[in-house]
Motif scaffolding. Structure first.
Motif, PDB file in Angstrom:
ATOM      1  N   ALA A   1       0.816  -1.225   0.000  1.00 21.71           N
ATOM      2  CA  ALA A   1       0.000   0.000   0.000  1.00 21.71           C
ATOM      3  C   ALA A   1       0.844   1.266   0.000  1.00 21.71           C
ATOM      4  N   THR A   2       2.133   1.133   0.348  1.00 17.52           N
ATOM      5  CA  THR A   2       2.996   2.329   0.386  1.00 17.52           C
ATOM      6  C   THR A   2       3.666   2.564  -0.971  1.00 17.52           C
ATOM      7  N   GLY A   3       3.357   1.729  -1.958  1.00 15.09           N
ATOM      8  CA  GLY A   3       4.106   1.732  -3.222  1.00 15.09           C
ATOM      9  C   GLY A   3       3.539   2.633  -4.301  1.00 15.09           C
ATOM     10  N   ASP A   4       4.212   2.572  -5.421  1.00 14.87           N
ATOM     11  CA  ASP A   4       3.909   3.419  -6.572  1.00 14.87           C
ATOM     12  C   ASP A   4       2.568   3.053  -7.220  1.00 14.87           C
ATOM     13  N   LEU A   5       2.328   1.771  -7.396  1.00 14.30           N
ATOM     14  CA  LEU A   5       1.093   1.344  -8.070  1.00 14.30           C
ATOM     15  C   LEU A   5      -0.134   1.731  -7.238  1.00 14.30           C
ATOM     16  N   ALA A   6      -0.020   1.560  -5.923  1.00 21.30           N
ATOM     17  CA  ALA A   6      -1.143   1.919  -5.039  1.00 21.30           C
ATOM     18  C   ALA A   6      -1.508   3.387  -5.231  1.00 21.30           C
ATOM     19  N   ALA A   7      -0.501   4.258  -5.196  1.00 20.33           N
ATOM     20  CA  ALA A   7      -0.773   5.698  -5.293  1.00 20.33           C
ATOM     21  C   ALA A   7      -1.276   6.075  -6.687  1.00 20.33           C
ATOM     22  N   LYS A   8      -0.611   5.529  -7.703  1.00 14.78           N
ATOM     23  CA  LYS A   8      -0.928   5.958  -9.071  1.00 14.78           C
ATOM     24  C   LYS A   8      -2.250   5.405  -9.568  1.00 14.78           C
ATOM     25  N   LYS A   9      -2.500   4.143  -9.257  1.00 12.64           N
ATOM     26  CA  LYS A   9      -3.651   3.464  -9.874  1.00 12.64           C
ATOM     27  C   LYS A   9      -4.679   2.932  -8.887  1.00 12.64           C
TER      28      LYS A   9
ATOM     29  N   GLY B   1       2.041  -2.749   4.749  1.00 12.72           N
ATOM     30  CA  GLY B   1       3.391  -2.387   4.326  1.00 12.72           C
ATOM     31  C   GLY B   1       4.359  -2.558   5.473  1.00 12.72           C
ATOM     32  N   ARG B   2       5.658  -2.474   5.149  1.00 13.23           N
ATOM     33  CA  ARG B   2       6.670  -2.509   6.213  1.00 13.23           C
ATOM     34  C   ARG B   2       6.978  -1.095   6.694  1.00 13.23           C
ATOM     35  N   SER B   3       6.584  -0.117   5.911  1.00 15.25           N
ATOM     36  CA  SER B   3       6.879   1.281   6.255  1.00 15.25           C
ATOM     37  C   SER B   3       6.151   1.668   7.537  1.00 15.25           C
ATOM     38  N   ASP B   4       6.747   2.638   8.214  1.00 12.07           N
ATOM     39  CA  ASP B   4       6.205   3.050   9.502  1.00 12.07           C
ATOM     40  C   ASP B   4       5.024   4.006   9.295  1.00 12.07           C
TER      41      ASP B   4
ATOM     42  N   ALA C   1       7.774  -8.278   7.706  1.00 15.13           N
ATOM     43  CA  ALA C   1       8.088  -8.914   6.420  1.00 15.13           C
ATOM     44  C   ALA C   1       6.778  -9.438   5.844  1.00 15.13           C
ATOM     45  N   TYR C   2       6.769  -9.666   4.512  1.00 16.81           N
ATOM     46  CA  TYR C   2       5.501 -10.025   3.865  1.00 16.81           C
ATOM     47  C   TYR C   2       5.126 -11.504   4.022  1.00 16.81           C
ATOM     48  N   ASP C   3       5.948 -12.254   4.809  1.00 15.45           N
ATOM     49  CA  ASP C   3       5.504 -13.615   5.119  1.00 15.45           C
ATOM     50  C   ASP C   3       5.229 -13.756   6.622  1.00 15.45           C
TER      51      ASP C   3
ATOM     52  N   LEU D   1      -1.854  -8.441  -4.204  1.00 12.60           N
ATOM     53  CA  LEU D   1      -0.404  -8.380  -4.034  1.00 12.60           C
ATOM     54  C   LEU D   1       0.220  -7.364  -4.982  1.00 12.60           C
ATOM     55  N   ALA D   2       0.320  -6.112  -4.527  1.00 18.29           N
ATOM     56  CA  ALA D   2       1.015  -5.075  -5.311  1.00 18.29           C
ATOM     57  C   ALA D   2       2.424  -4.946  -4.752  1.00 18.29           C
ATOM     58  N   LEU D   3       3.176  -6.020  -4.931  1.00 13.51           N
ATOM     59  CA  LEU D   3       4.482  -6.167  -4.282  1.00 13.51           C
ATOM     60  C   LEU D   3       5.524  -6.575  -5.309  1.00 13.51           C
ATOM     61  N   PRO D   4       6.811  -6.424  -4.982  1.00  8.10           N
ATOM     62  CA  PRO D   4       7.820  -7.000  -5.871  1.00  8.10           C
ATOM     63  C   PRO D   4       7.618  -8.518  -5.950  1.00  8.10           C
ATOM     64  N   PRO D   5       7.781  -9.096  -7.131  1.00  7.42           N
ATOM     65  CA  PRO D   5       7.472 -10.520  -7.314  1.00  7.42           C
ATOM     66  C   PRO D   5       8.280 -11.466  -6.439  1.00  7.42           C
ATOM     67  N   SER D   6       9.464 -11.009  -5.957  1.00  8.77           N
ATOM     68  CA  SER D   6      10.267 -11.887  -5.091  1.00  8.77           C
ATOM     69  C   SER D   6       9.504 -12.247  -3.822  1.00  8.77           C
ATOM     70  N   THR D   7       8.537 -11.411  -3.438  1.00  7.34           N
ATOM     71  CA  THR D   7       7.801 -11.662  -2.193  1.00  7.34           C
ATOM     72  C   THR D   7       6.575 -12.563  -2.409  1.00  7.34           C
ATOM     73  N   PHE D   8       6.181 -12.789  -3.678  1.00 13.64           N
ATOM     74  CA  PHE D   8       4.913 -13.509  -3.938  1.00 13.64           C
ATOM     75  C   PHE D   8       4.841 -14.878  -3.238  1.00 13.64           C
TER      76      PHE D   8
ATOM     77  N   ILE E   1      -3.004 -11.215  -8.083  1.00  9.73           N
ATOM     78  CA  ILE E   1      -1.544 -11.175  -8.198  1.00  9.73           C
ATOM     79  C   ILE E   1      -1.157 -10.251  -9.342  1.00  9.73           C
ATOM     80  N   GLU E   2      -0.329  -9.254  -9.016  1.00  6.12           N
ATOM     81  CA  GLU E   2       0.137  -8.321 -10.050  1.00  6.12           C
ATOM     82  C   GLU E   2       1.151  -9.006 -10.969  1.00  6.12           C
ATOM     83  N   LYS E   3       1.370  -8.410 -12.101  1.00  2.61           N
ATOM     84  CA  LYS E   3       2.426  -8.901 -12.981  1.00  2.61           C
ATOM     85  C   LYS E   3       3.781  -8.463 -12.423  1.00  2.61           C
ATOM     86  N   PRO E   4       4.899  -9.042 -12.724  1.00  8.74           N
ATOM     87  CA  PRO E   4       5.044 -10.164 -13.648  1.00  8.74           C
ATOM     88  C   PRO E   4       4.784 -11.503 -12.959  1.00  8.74           C
ATOM     89  N   PHE E   5       4.148 -12.422 -13.711  1.00  7.73           N
ATOM     90  CA  PHE E   5       3.893 -13.742 -13.163  1.00  7.73           C
ATOM     91  C   PHE E   5       5.041 -14.659 -13.620  1.00  7.73           C
TER      92      PHE E   5
HETATM   93  P1  NDP Z   1       7.100  -0.673  -5.526  1.00  8.13           P
HETATM   94  O1  NDP Z   1       8.531  -0.867  -5.857  1.00  8.13           O
HETATM   95  O2  NDP Z   1       6.613   0.716  -5.319  1.00  8.13           O
HETATM   96  O3  NDP Z   1       6.816  -1.598  -4.264  1.00  8.13           O
HETATM   97  C1  NDP Z   1       5.579  -1.705  -3.582  1.00  8.13           C
HETATM   98  C2  NDP Z   1       5.840  -1.852  -2.104  1.00  8.13           C
HETATM   99  O4  NDP Z   1       6.485  -3.095  -1.854  1.00  8.13           O
HETATM  100  C3  NDP Z   1       6.788  -0.800  -1.575  1.00  8.13           C
HETATM  101  O5  NDP Z   1       6.100   0.375  -1.221  1.00  8.13           O
HETATM  102  C4  NDP Z   1       7.416  -1.483  -0.384  1.00  8.13           C
HETATM  103  O6  NDP Z   1       6.577  -1.306   0.728  1.00  8.13           O
HETATM  104  C5  NDP Z   1       7.390  -2.948  -0.774  1.00  8.13           C
HETATM  105  N1  NDP Z   1       8.726  -3.377  -1.224  1.00  8.13           N
HETATM  106  C6  NDP Z   1       9.530  -2.765  -2.112  1.00  8.13           C
HETATM  107  N2  NDP Z   1      10.663  -3.462  -2.289  1.00  8.13           N
HETATM  108  C7  NDP Z   1      10.570  -4.533  -1.501  1.00  8.13           C
HETATM  109  C8  NDP Z   1      11.410  -5.640  -1.245  1.00  8.13           C
HETATM  110  N3  NDP Z   1      12.584  -5.774  -1.859  1.00  8.13           N
HETATM  111  N4  NDP Z   1      10.987  -6.588  -0.391  1.00  8.13           N
HETATM  112  C9  NDP Z   1       9.804  -6.470   0.217  1.00  8.13           C
HETATM  113  N5  NDP Z   1       8.963  -5.421   0.014  1.00  8.13           N
HETATM  114  C10 NDP Z   1       9.338  -4.481  -0.822  1.00  8.13           C
HETATM  115  O7  NDP Z   1       6.245  -1.423  -6.610  1.00  8.13           O
HETATM  116  P2  NDP Z   1       5.023  -0.907  -7.472  1.00  8.13           P
HETATM  117  O8  NDP Z   1       3.986  -0.349  -6.578  1.00  8.13           O
HETATM  118  O9  NDP Z   1       5.539  -0.096  -8.583  1.00  8.13           O
HETATM  119  O10 NDP Z   1       4.512  -2.280  -8.115  1.00  8.13           O
HETATM  120  C11 NDP Z   1       3.869  -3.289  -7.348  1.00  8.13           C
HETATM  121  C12 NDP Z   1       3.551  -4.454  -8.268  1.00  8.13           C
HETATM  122  O11 NDP Z   1       2.731  -3.997  -9.328  1.00  8.13           O
HETATM  123  C13 NDP Z   1       4.778  -5.088  -8.919  1.00  8.13           C
HETATM  124  O12 NDP Z   1       4.547  -6.465  -9.051  1.00  8.13           O
HETATM  125  C14 NDP Z   1       4.823  -4.415 -10.291  1.00  8.13           C
HETATM  126  O13 NDP Z   1       5.440  -5.238 -11.242  1.00  8.13           O
HETATM  127  C15 NDP Z   1       3.341  -4.265 -10.588  1.00  8.13           C
HETATM  128  N6  NDP Z   1       3.049  -3.178 -11.515  1.00  8.13           N
HETATM  129  C16 NDP Z   1       3.398  -1.881 -11.229  1.00  8.13           C
HETATM  130  C17 NDP Z   1       3.097  -0.870 -12.122  1.00  8.13           C
HETATM  131  C18 NDP Z   1       3.411   0.552 -11.814  1.00  8.13           C
HETATM  132  O14 NDP Z   1       3.061   1.416 -12.640  1.00  8.13           O
HETATM  133  N7  NDP Z   1       4.037   0.868 -10.695  1.00  8.13           N
HETATM  134  C19 NDP Z   1       2.426  -1.148 -13.403  1.00  8.13           C
HETATM  135  C20 NDP Z   1       2.058  -2.522 -13.588  1.00  8.13           C
HETATM  136  C21 NDP Z   1       2.367  -3.483 -12.668  1.00  8.13           C
HETATM  137  P3  NDP Z   1       7.154  -1.309   2.225  1.00  8.13           P
HETATM  138  O15 NDP Z   1       8.594  -0.866   2.176  1.00  8.13           O
HETATM  139  O16 NDP Z   1       6.263  -0.348   2.960  1.00  8.13           O
HETATM  140  O17 NDP Z   1       6.978  -2.706   2.655  1.00  8.13           O
END
Ligand code: NDP
Length: 479
Positions: A11-19, A40-43, A82-84, A110-117, A150-154
């Motif tokens: 929820a603290t990420g780019d996709l959450a804010a933008k879309k 999120g892990r953010s405070d 952590a996300y697990d 899951l709007a997260l980096p795929p490594s966490t899926f 689940i967000e891409k990439p799968f």
């Molecule tokens: P971000 O890089 O902004 O990450 C989202 C959140 O994940 C962060 O705010 C952070 O939250 C947490 N995070 C970041 N890095 C790590 C890490 N290494 N380990 C654990 N948690 C981490 O991603 P986006 O929001 O840009 O994208 C989210 C998903 O959506 C991805 O799968 C991306 O491929 C997909 N996507 C994104 C698009 C976009 O326009 N941004 C477009 C299409 C798909 P915190 O630190 O608070 O835990």
């Protein structure tokens, strides 16, 4: 709208804010019984996520008072280490659900980096099982539904996609899973189905007998600056072609579905992907943008090796070994820092068997009929055909039938709005099936395993000239 708790990981990420915040507001803003739990892990805390989301809504054009009221009423936050390790998420979710407002329904997004899926999916699955929330064989779930988005990439290749599917299926039934490819949420992409299967005129021409070639073009003007850390080593083949362009290809080439539902459509898409020959390096060209228009080259971006071989442009020719398409090339291409932003499916029809006329423009054979299905920026269609040019003799002139989606219906909704509503209503039609994801990776395996060297192209062009050896003109406006 079905009441539910929307649990947004990342929820603290780019996709959450933008879309996602704007789409949640536009989809469920008026609905009662929809609550959002950001993770999120953010405070952050509740006040912080409400501020951030309200800011994002205002940024997307929503009135501040409406944004603020919705954010305060709807959003809460759970912080995890952590996300697990999701104890705080489930505690907070239980608290929200205690009111009965969300009727026990949960969408985990899951709007997260795929490594966490894998870790997150396992933790969610274990929780479902421990709490007897897992559905039975008929898909029936006691006390409300659970859906996993689940967000891409799968995956990043066939093997990793299979591994991820295995993790998903260990814990969830396929019917509970919504793999996002946001292109499928676009009105005009869905309109491909209506256009093809509601208009006998086009569908009867939609085959090797009448179609010479199909091009699918996604041209971007943006670049990888600022996200080079993610993009370098991933490249355009994985980031764009395997998912977005392959979905457009599948919808263009698939057979009519027996029924207009998720099973019917996804079955046909999977079938045409299965019939598609694995791509070969001889039928593919990679490119990488150089400097231009006052901007630095890809290899000069921070976080990118000077000798990086990551492609920012890719063109690949596909062949479908089935009765409808044998011998018709489908060329998919996409790139960054190209001349214009444009997404088009270009269907070129065969010429008449005997040529009686010449074009008034250049005295050559008239152009073939071309149908352009434009998905970006101005959604619509353009069909080119020849008429008699005025004057004596029988010279021809190319003219067009045009349809503009916004003129007819106003601006279409954002793709994410459509997809979030479908998750809430349980409709998986516009999401990618497990087998479909694997087939899409299979097609590109030979390219992913090959040592492909990208050709240089200048910023603001249509890509590397070398790509024209695949049989098309780089400038999509040139027939
Ligand atoms: P971000 O890089 O902004 O990450 C989202 C959140 O994940 C962060 O705010 C952070 O939250 C947490 N995070 C970041 N890095 C790590 C890490 N290494 N380990 C654990 N948690 C981490 O991603 P986006 O929001 O840009 O994208 C989210 C998903 O959506 C991805 O799968 C991306 O491929 C997909 N996507 C994104 C698009 C976009 O326009 N941004 C477009 C299409 C798909 P915190 O630190 O608070 O835990």
């Amino acid at each position: 709208m079905t009441p539910h708790l929307f649990v947004l990981f990342g929820a603290t990420g780019d996709l959450a804010a933008k879309k996602l915040f704007p789409a949640l507001y536009r989809s469920f803003g008026d609905a009662s019984g929809v609550r959002v739990l950001g993770v999120g892990r953010s405070d952050w805390d509740d006040a912080k996520i409400q501020d951030e989301a309200a800011g994002a809504l205002v940024e997307s054009g929503i009135e501040e008072s409406d944004a603020r009221a919705w954010a305060d009423k709807t959003l809460t936050y759970a912080r995890v280490e952590a996300y697990d390790e999701l104890g705080p998420v489930f505690d907070r979710a239980d608290e929200i659900e205690a009111s009965g407002e969300t009727e026990g329904n949960r969408a985990y997004y899951l709007a997260l980096p795929p490594s966490t899926f894998p870790g997150t999916i396992t933790a969610l699955g274990d929780h479902e099982a421990d709490n007897d929330r897992a559905p039975n064989e008929d898909g029936h779930q006691e006390g409300g539904w659970t859906r996993l988005v689940i967000e891409k990439p799968f995956g990043s290749d066939l093997e990793s996609a299979r591994e991820l599917n295995a993790v998903v299926h260990e814990h969830f039934r396929e019917k509970q899973v919504y793999r996002i490819d946001h292109f499928l949420g676009k009105e005009t992409v869905q309109n491909l189905l209506v256009f093809r299967f509601a208009n006998a005129m086009f569908e009867s021409l939609w085959s090797r007998s009448h179609v010479e070639a199909v091009e699918i073009v996604v041209a971007e003007t943006n670049d990888a600056e600022g996200r080079a850390g993610y993009f370098d080593g991933v490249g355009t083949m994985r980031d764009m072609i395997q998912n977005h362009l392959t979905q457009l290809f599948a919808l263009t080439a698939m057979e009519p579905p027996a029924r207009l539902d998720a099973d019917g459509i996804r079955r046909e898409k999977t079938k045409v992907l299965t019939s598609t020959r694995a791509a070969s390096p001889e039928h593919a060209v990679y490119g990488q943008y150089g400097a231009g228009e006052g901007k630095e080259a890809y290899a000069e971006h921070e976080g990118v090796d000077a000798d990086s071989k990551t492609e920012t442009f890719a063109a690949v020719q596909l062949h479908v070994d089935n009765w409808r398409w044998q011998g018709v090339p489908f060329t998919l291409r996409t790139g960054k820092r190209l001349k214009e932003r444009l997404t088009e499916i270009i269907v070129t029809f065969r010429r008449p068997p005997v040529s009686l006329f010449n074009s008034a423009k250049d005295g050559c054979e008239p152009s073939p009929n071309v149908l352009r299905i434009r998905l970006q920026p101005d959604e619509g269609f353009r069909l080119s055909f020849d008429v008699k040019a005025p004057g004596s003799g029988f010279s021809t002139s190319t003219q067009h039938f045009d349809f503009d989606y916004a003129d007819a219906f106003g601006d279409p909704p954002d793709a994410y709005e459509t997809l979030l509503r479908d998750v809430a209503s349980g409709d998986t039609t516009l999401f990618v099936h497990a087998e479909e994801a694997e087939q899409a990776w299979r097609i590109y395996e030979p390219l992913l395993n090959a040592d492909m060297t990208p050709e240089a192209y200048a910023t603001g062009t249509w890509g590397p000239q070398e790509a024209e050896r695949l049989g098309f003109t780089l400038d999509p406006a040139t027939p």
